[in-house]
Design a protein around this motif. Structure first.
Motif, PDB file in Angstrom:
ATOM      1  N   VAL A  80       0.834  -1.198   0.000  1.00 54.91           N
ATOM      2  CA  VAL A  80       0.000   0.000   0.000  1.00 54.91           C
ATOM      3  C   VAL A  80       0.870   1.249   0.000  1.00 54.91           C
ATOM      4  O   VAL A  80       0.535   2.265  -0.603  1.00 54.91           O
ATOM      5  N   ARG A  81       2.005   1.164   0.676  1.00 54.10           N
ATOM      6  CA  ARG A  81       2.919   2.313   0.752  1.00 54.10           C
ATOM      7  C   ARG A  81       3.626   2.564  -0.567  1.00 54.10           C
ATOM      8  O   ARG A  81       3.897   3.701  -0.934  1.00 54.10           O
ATOM      9  N   HIS A  82       3.915   1.493  -1.313  1.00 52.09           N
ATOM     10  CA  HIS A  82       4.764   1.627  -2.495  1.00 52.09           C
ATOM     11  C   HIS A  82       4.023   1.451  -3.829  1.00 52.09           C
ATOM     12  O   HIS A  82       4.488   1.957  -4.845  1.00 52.09           O
ATOM     13  N   ARG A  83       2.892   0.740  -3.836  1.00 56.28           N
ATOM     14  CA  ARG A  83       2.184   0.492  -5.096  1.00 56.28           C
ATOM     15  C   ARG A  83       0.810   1.159  -5.045  1.00 56.28           C
ATOM     16  O   ARG A  83       0.052   0.932  -4.111  1.00 56.28           O
ATOM     17  N   PRO A  84       0.465   1.979  -6.043  1.00 56.38           N
ATOM     18  CA  PRO A  84      -0.843   2.641  -6.045  1.00 56.38           C
ATOM     19  C   PRO A  84      -1.960   1.618  -6.243  1.00 56.38           C
ATOM     20  O   PRO A  84      -2.261   1.209  -7.361  1.00 56.38           O
ATOM     21  N   ALA A  85      -2.566   1.187  -5.161  1.00 59.22           N
ATOM     22  CA  ALA A  85      -3.611   0.176  -5.221  1.00 59.22           C
ATOM     23  C   ALA A  85      -4.456   0.270  -3.956  1.00 59.22           C
ATOM     24  O   ALA A  85      -4.069   0.887  -2.967  1.00 59.22           O
TER      25      ALA A  85
ATOM     26  N   THR B 118     -11.658   9.667 -15.635  1.00 55.78           N
ATOM     27  CA  THR B 118     -11.336   8.678 -16.665  1.00 55.78           C
ATOM     28  C   THR B 118      -9.834   8.470 -16.801  1.00 55.78           C
ATOM     29  O   THR B 118      -9.346   7.343 -16.804  1.00 55.78           O
ATOM     30  N   ALA B 119      -9.093   9.573 -16.870  1.00 58.46           N
ATOM     31  CA  ALA B 119      -7.634   9.466 -16.988  1.00 58.46           C
ATOM     32  C   ALA B 119      -7.039   8.795 -15.759  1.00 58.46           C
ATOM     33  O   ALA B 119      -6.117   7.977 -15.869  1.00 58.46           O
ATOM     34  N   PHE B 120      -7.569   9.117 -14.574  1.00 64.99           N
ATOM     35  CA  PHE B 120      -7.044   8.519 -13.342  1.00 64.99           C
ATOM     36  C   PHE B 120      -7.326   7.021 -13.311  1.00 64.99           C
ATOM     37  O   PHE B 120      -6.444   6.220 -12.958  1.00 64.99           O
ATOM     38  N   ALA B 121      -8.544   6.626 -13.682  1.00 68.19           N
ATOM     39  CA  ALA B 121      -8.904   5.209 -13.660  1.00 68.19           C
ATOM     40  C   ALA B 121      -8.063   4.398 -14.641  1.00 68.19           C
ATOM     41  O   ALA B 121      -7.694   3.254 -14.363  1.00 68.19           O
ATOM     42  N   GLU B 122      -7.756   4.991 -15.771  1.00 69.94           N
ATOM     43  CA  GLU B 122      -6.921   4.288 -16.751  1.00 69.94           C
ATOM     44  C   GLU B 122      -5.478   4.193 -16.283  1.00 69.94           C
ATOM     45  O   GLU B 122      -4.806   3.183 -16.531  1.00 69.94           O
ATOM     46  N   ALA B 123      -4.995   5.218 -15.607  1.00 73.20           N
ATOM     47  CA  ALA B 123      -3.611   5.212 -15.141  1.00 73.20           C
ATOM     48  C   ALA B 123      -3.418   4.323 -13.912  1.00 73.20           C
ATOM     49  O   ALA B 123      -2.349   3.732 -13.729  1.00 73.20           O
ATOM     50  N   TYR B 124      -4.474   4.206 -13.076  1.00 75.54           N
ATOM     51  CA  TYR B 124      -4.354   3.443 -11.827  1.00 75.54           C
ATOM     52  C   TYR B 124      -5.543   2.488 -11.692  1.00 75.54           C
ATOM     53  O   TYR B 124      -6.456   2.711 -10.879  1.00 75.54           O
ATOM     54  N   PRO B 125      -5.557   1.414 -12.463  1.00 73.10           N
ATOM     55  CA  PRO B 125      -6.700   0.494 -12.455  1.00 73.10           C
ATOM     56  C   PRO B 125      -6.888  -0.261 -11.151  1.00 73.10           C
ATOM     57  O   PRO B 125      -7.963  -0.819 -10.918  1.00 73.10           O
ATOM     58  N   ASP B 126      -5.872  -0.274 -10.289  1.00 78.54           N
ATOM     59  CA  ASP B 126      -5.971  -1.023  -9.035  1.00 78.54           C
ATOM     60  C   ASP B 126      -6.439  -0.167  -7.867  1.00 78.54           C
ATOM     61  O   ASP B 126      -6.496  -0.637  -6.732  1.00 78.54           O
ATOM     62  N   ILE B 127      -6.779   1.101  -8.127  1.00 77.57           N
ATOM     63  CA  ILE B 127      -7.286   1.981  -7.076  1.00 77.57           C
ATOM     64  C   ILE B 127      -8.804   2.111  -7.219  1.00 77.57           C
ATOM     65  O   ILE B 127      -9.320   2.334  -8.321  1.00 77.57           O
ATOM     66  N   VAL B 128      -9.506   1.953  -6.121  1.00 79.18           N
ATOM     67  CA  VAL B 128     -10.953   2.147  -6.082  1.00 79.18           C
ATOM     68  C   VAL B 128     -11.249   3.377  -5.235  1.00 79.18           C
ATOM     69  O   VAL B 128     -10.828   3.454  -4.075  1.00 79.18           O
ATOM     70  N   LEU B 129     -11.944   4.351  -5.812  1.00 80.56           N
ATOM     71  CA  LEU B 129     -12.324   5.549  -5.079  1.00 80.56           C
ATOM     72  C   LEU B 129     -13.732   5.359  -4.518  1.00 80.56           C
ATOM     73  O   LEU B 129     -14.692   5.207  -5.278  1.00 80.56           O
TER      74      LEU B 129
END
Length: 294
Positions: free
Chosen positions: A88-93, A114-125
């Motif tokens: 969690v500290r090192h990988r955007p997820a 849209t740009a954020f979701a494409e750049a960081y698919p492992d993050i859920v807001l």
């Protein structure tokens, strides 16, 4: 389980698997004497001999083997959990709980989503919309987006919009039988649509030069969302107060008339804010950078 007990059990498991105090000590990074002391202490507390020792070899006893069989899966699960926590500290997820007004969601988050979701698919807001300030810690939120004037001073704040201006607007139909207000006090003669905040209806604030005026407006409607204020104004229910950016197209197309423009100076705008922390999760850092105003 106390931390020392967990450390002792983990140490026992390493010695039992390595079947050598020498190799186990080298793997852990402690002296053989310290390792022997740890194992003896564990055996004394459990009142069990866990390891059979000779000058040439080390092996688990029956009790030690039984303990190791049950202990190994638990230690592996703990190791996986720690590894995932460090990721969690090192990988955007992972999941980020964010709180903001609906206006902030529309003006700040959605244009970049849209740009954020494409750049960081492992993050859920996980977004919660509210009206008014929120205690992030009490609400268990990772961050929030709020107007700068409402953010507590002990928070880290990052600008996510330029300065904003409020606009007083009404429909042409509303003004067809009413005069245009020239000064804030003229609003007392108009129907106004109030915005509800946690502490009560928002008192409209105006400023011109060194003169500041606050008006407690009255009217037929009190609602908790600026987008509904705009819709009510478009329908001719009364005068509304919204962000200039939200009504610019309506004003340009003459669906709304803007008044008192010279009484509405810029305000600081929206900021993303979060508690000060030494080790910021990579997911939160990624979102901060994506929303940061250029």
């Amino acid at each position: 389980m106390m931390r020392n007990e967990l450390n002792e059990l983990a140490t026992f498991a390493i010695v039992a698997r390595e079947r050598s105090f020498t190799r186990a000590a080298a793997k852990i990074g402690v002296s053989q004497s310290a390792l022997s002391h740890t194992i003896r202490g564990l055996e004394q507390r459990l009142e069990l001999q866990l390891l059979a020792r000779t000058t040439k070899s080390v092996a688990p006893t029956a009790a030690g083997a039984a303990l190791l069989k049950e202990l190994s899966p638990a230690l592996e699960q703990i190791a996986r959990a720690i590894s995932e926590a460090r990721n969690v500290r090192h990988r955007p997820a992972g999941r980020l709980r964010i709180v903001m007004s609906r206006s902030a969601a529309v003006m700040v988050l959605l244009p970049r989503l849209t740009a954020f979701a494409e750049a960081y698919p492992d993050i859920v807001l996980d977004v919660v919309t509210v009206t008014g300030p929120v205690d992030l810690v009490a609400g268990e939120f990772d961050a929030g987006i709020q107007l700068g004037e409402y953010i507590q001073k002990d928070m880290i704040a990052v600008r996510v919009t330029r300065e904003l201006r409020l606009a007083v607007i009404g429909s042409p139909g509303y003004f067809s039988s009413r005069s245009i207000p020239r000064k804030p006090k003229d609003l007392n003669d108009h129907r106004c649509i109030s915005l509800r905040l946690p502490g009560g209806p928002y008192r409209w604030e105006f400023e011109k030069g060194r003169k500041a005026v606050t008006v407690g407006v009255n009217g037929p409607l009190i609602i908790d969302d600026t987008h509904l204020v705009i819709q009510a104004a478009l329908a001719g229910a009364g005068l509304g107060l919204a962000f200039e950016e939200q009504v610019a197209e309506h004003v340009a197309k003459r669906r709304l008339v803007r008044v008192l423009e010279d009484w509405t100076p810029p305000i600081p705008g929206f900021f993303m804010y979060y508690p000060s922390r030494q080790h910021q999760p990579a997911a939160l850092a990624a979102l901060t950078n994506a929303l940061r105003a250029s």
